[in-house]
Design a protein around this motif. Structure first.
Motif, mmCIF file in Angstrom:
data_model
loop_
_atom_site.group_PDB
_atom_site.id
_atom_site.type_symbol
_atom_site.label_atom_id
_atom_site.label_comp_id
_atom_site.label_asym_id
_atom_site.label_seq_id
_atom_site.Cartn_x
_atom_site.Cartn_y
_atom_site.Cartn_z
ATOM 1 N N GLY A 20 0.817 -1.198 0.000
ATOM 2 C CA GLY A 20 0.000 0.000 0.000
ATOM 3 C C GLY A 20 0.859 1.260 0.000
ATOM 4 N N ALA A 21 0.201 2.397 -0.231
ATOM 5 C CA ALA A 21 0.924 3.665 -0.316
ATOM 6 C C ALA A 21 1.626 4.011 0.993
ATOM 7 C CB ALA A 21 -0.040 4.781 -0.714
ATOM 8 N N HIS A 60 3.163 4.579 -10.425
ATOM 9 C CA HIS A 60 2.064 4.387 -9.467
ATOM 10 C C HIS A 60 1.028 5.499 -9.645
ATOM 11 C CE1 HIS A 60 3.971 1.142 -7.296
ATOM 12 N NE2 HIS A 60 5.046 1.861 -7.066
ATOM 13 N N LEU A 63 -1.600 5.916 -6.807
ATOM 14 C CA LEU A 63 -1.158 6.118 -5.418
ATOM 15 C C LEU A 63 -0.874 7.608 -5.207
ATOM 16 C CD1 LEU A 63 1.119 3.015 -4.720
ATOM 17 C CD2 LEU A 63 -1.344 3.311 -4.387
ATOM 18 N N GLN A 65 -1.243 9.414 -2.708
ATOM 19 C CA GLN A 65 -0.602 9.741 -1.438
ATOM 20 C C GLN A 65 0.902 9.942 -1.614
ATOM 21 O OE1 GLN A 65 -0.449 6.619 1.599
ATOM 22 N NE2 GLN A 65 -1.088 8.132 3.111
ATOM 23 N N SER A 127 -5.984 -2.165 4.980
ATOM 24 C CA SER A 127 -5.687 -0.749 5.151
ATOM 25 C C SER A 127 -4.982 -0.552 6.490
ATOM 26 C CB SER A 127 -6.976 0.081 5.113
ATOM 27 O OG SER A 127 -6.758 1.377 5.636
ATOM 28 N N CYS A 191 -8.931 4.347 2.059
ATOM 29 C CA CYS A 191 -9.071 4.833 0.688
ATOM 30 C C CYS A 191 -7.694 5.125 0.110
ATOM 31 C CB CYS A 191 -9.945 6.091 0.623
ATOM 32 S SG CYS A 191 -9.229 7.504 1.494
ATOM 33 N N ASP A 192 -7.637 5.192 -1.204
ATOM 34 C CA ASP A 192 -6.410 5.575 -1.888
ATOM 35 C C ASP A 192 -6.410 7.050 -2.242
ATOM 36 O OD1 ASP A 192 -4.760 3.006 -2.454
ATOM 37 O OD2 ASP A 192 -6.824 2.435 -2.871
ATOM 38 N N ASN A 202 -10.801 3.602 -4.191
ATOM 39 C CA ASN A 202 -10.416 2.516 -3.284
ATOM 40 C C ASN A 202 -10.476 1.185 -4.034
ATOM 41 O OD1 ASN A 202 -9.513 1.966 -0.583
ATOM 42 N ND2 ASN A 202 -11.431 0.889 -0.229
ATOM 43 N N LYS A 203 -10.149 0.118 -3.323
ATOM 44 C CA LYS A 203 -10.124 -1.211 -3.914
ATOM 45 C C LYS A 203 -11.523 -1.595 -4.411
ATOM 46 C CE LYS A 203 -5.829 -1.921 -3.344
ATOM 47 N NZ LYS A 203 -5.275 -2.690 -2.225
ATOM 48 N N LYS A 228 -4.196 12.013 1.577
ATOM 49 C CA LYS A 228 -5.075 11.322 0.635
ATOM 50 C C LYS A 228 -5.945 12.286 -0.177
ATOM 51 C CE LYS A 228 -3.969 7.097 1.924
ATOM 52 N NZ LYS A 228 -4.911 6.130 2.492
ATOM 53 N N PHE A 259 -9.318 -1.389 -8.792
ATOM 54 C CA PHE A 259 -9.714 -0.150 -8.109
ATOM 55 C C PHE A 259 -11.021 0.358 -8.705
ATOM 56 C CE2 PHE A 259 -5.080 -0.241 -7.762
ATOM 57 C CZ PHE A 259 -4.884 0.045 -6.429
#
Length: 298
Positions: A20-21, A60, A63, A65, A127, A191-192, A202-203, A228, A259
């Motif tokens: 993950g980020a 990415h 991503l 973030q 998460s 969340c992404d 999000n996923k 985010k 996603f």
């Protein structure tokens, strides 16, 4: 000039499609700190930071973030001279690390304000922000249902970590959404990205779970810190192809959705490090802060 060791670490970050980020951000800060020491001048370092942001967008693109954190470092470095670079990077890193703890504190405040003494929760995927929040409010949570989030099944890892922390956990296949959401008190998701109109990235599976939860009158909560937030209303079409994985299996073409965008109308609350935002399910709901204030380090 980037040293060989740093170049290897950067390639590992660019090639990591599973972490993950938040996890990749820890590695990224370490790289930035080492480069700040190695750089001959502030100008040289800022040039590298600009290239880094472009590379992160390429490798990415979803991503946000990571891209945001690099931008915060760049903006903060516009002040001061080379001797202050390392301290500035560490300030950004400290704020990032403290942000998830503040989200967890606000999650507990939300439970108190809504008179939840004990709650059952559904979540999905893996998460770090959700894990921290649940751990922080552990004595208030009776059980957690974790959807597996196929095809990558990150929920399996989430369930294992919750079991390690002595939660009562049920790992659920993604088709059990209606059954589970009829039983729990609320749905909590990380969340992404959070876009300025309140939609989140999000996923895959998040939208279905949130829709069913809203139909059943359950609270739907998105957790996310300052890194985010994305200052645009919708994700550009050029990113859509990143939401899918297309392949072949025995002559059959396969399509895996990884996603997706979740409309703000299915989200009840956004719990952030800056506070708790309530969505009244109005179309066009604007939730974003003044970005210059929200991202300020001082």
């Amino acid at each position: 000039m980037v040293s060989g060791k740093i170049d290897v670490r950067l390639k590992r970050i660019y090639g990591d499609k599973k972490s993950g980020a938040s996890i990749l951000a820890e590695e990224l800060f370490d790289v930035l700190e080492k480069l700040a020491v190695e750089s001959k001048s502030k100008k040289e370092f800022l040039r590298f930071v600009g290239n880094l942001k472009s590379d992160l967008k390429r490798y990415h693109p979803l991503l946000f973030q990571l891209q945001n954190l690099v931008e915060f470092v760049r903006l903060a470095l516009m002040r001061g001279d080379k001797s202050e670079m390392l301290l500035t990077i560490r300030k950004v890193e400290e704020r990032f690390k403290n942000a998830s703890e503040k989200v967890a504190e606000n999650f507990l405040i939300w439970l108190d304000e809504n008179n939840f003494k004990k709650v059952s929760i559904a979540t999905l995927s893996y998460s770090g922000t959700v894990l921290r929040c649940l751990s922080y409010a552990k004595d208030r949570i009776s059980k957690v249902y974790v959807f597996r989030s196929c095809p990558r099944c990150e929920g399996d890892e989430m369930a294992r970590k919750l079991v390690d922390e002595k939660f009562k956990v049920f790992l659920v296949n993604d088709f059990g959404a209606d059954f589970v959401l009829n039983k729990v008190d609320q749905v909590v998701s990380g969340c992404d990205a959070i876009f300025k109109n309140g939609d989140v990235l999000n996923k895959a599976g998040t939208l279905t779970i949130f829709k069913i939860a809203r139909m059943q009158g359950k609270d739907t909560i998105v957790l996310g810190d300052f890194s985010k937030f994305v200052n645009r209303k919708a994700i550009e079409r050029k990113f859509f192809k990143q939401c899918f994985e297309i392949g072949k299996s025995g002559g059959v073409e396969t399509l895996d959705v990884i996603f997706e965008i979740v409309s703000s109308k299915f989200i009840g609350y956004y719990i952030t490090d800056a506070g708790i935002l309530v969505n009244k399910y109005r179309s066009g709901n604007e939730i974003v802060y003044n970005l210059s204030e929200m991202f300020s380090l001082w």
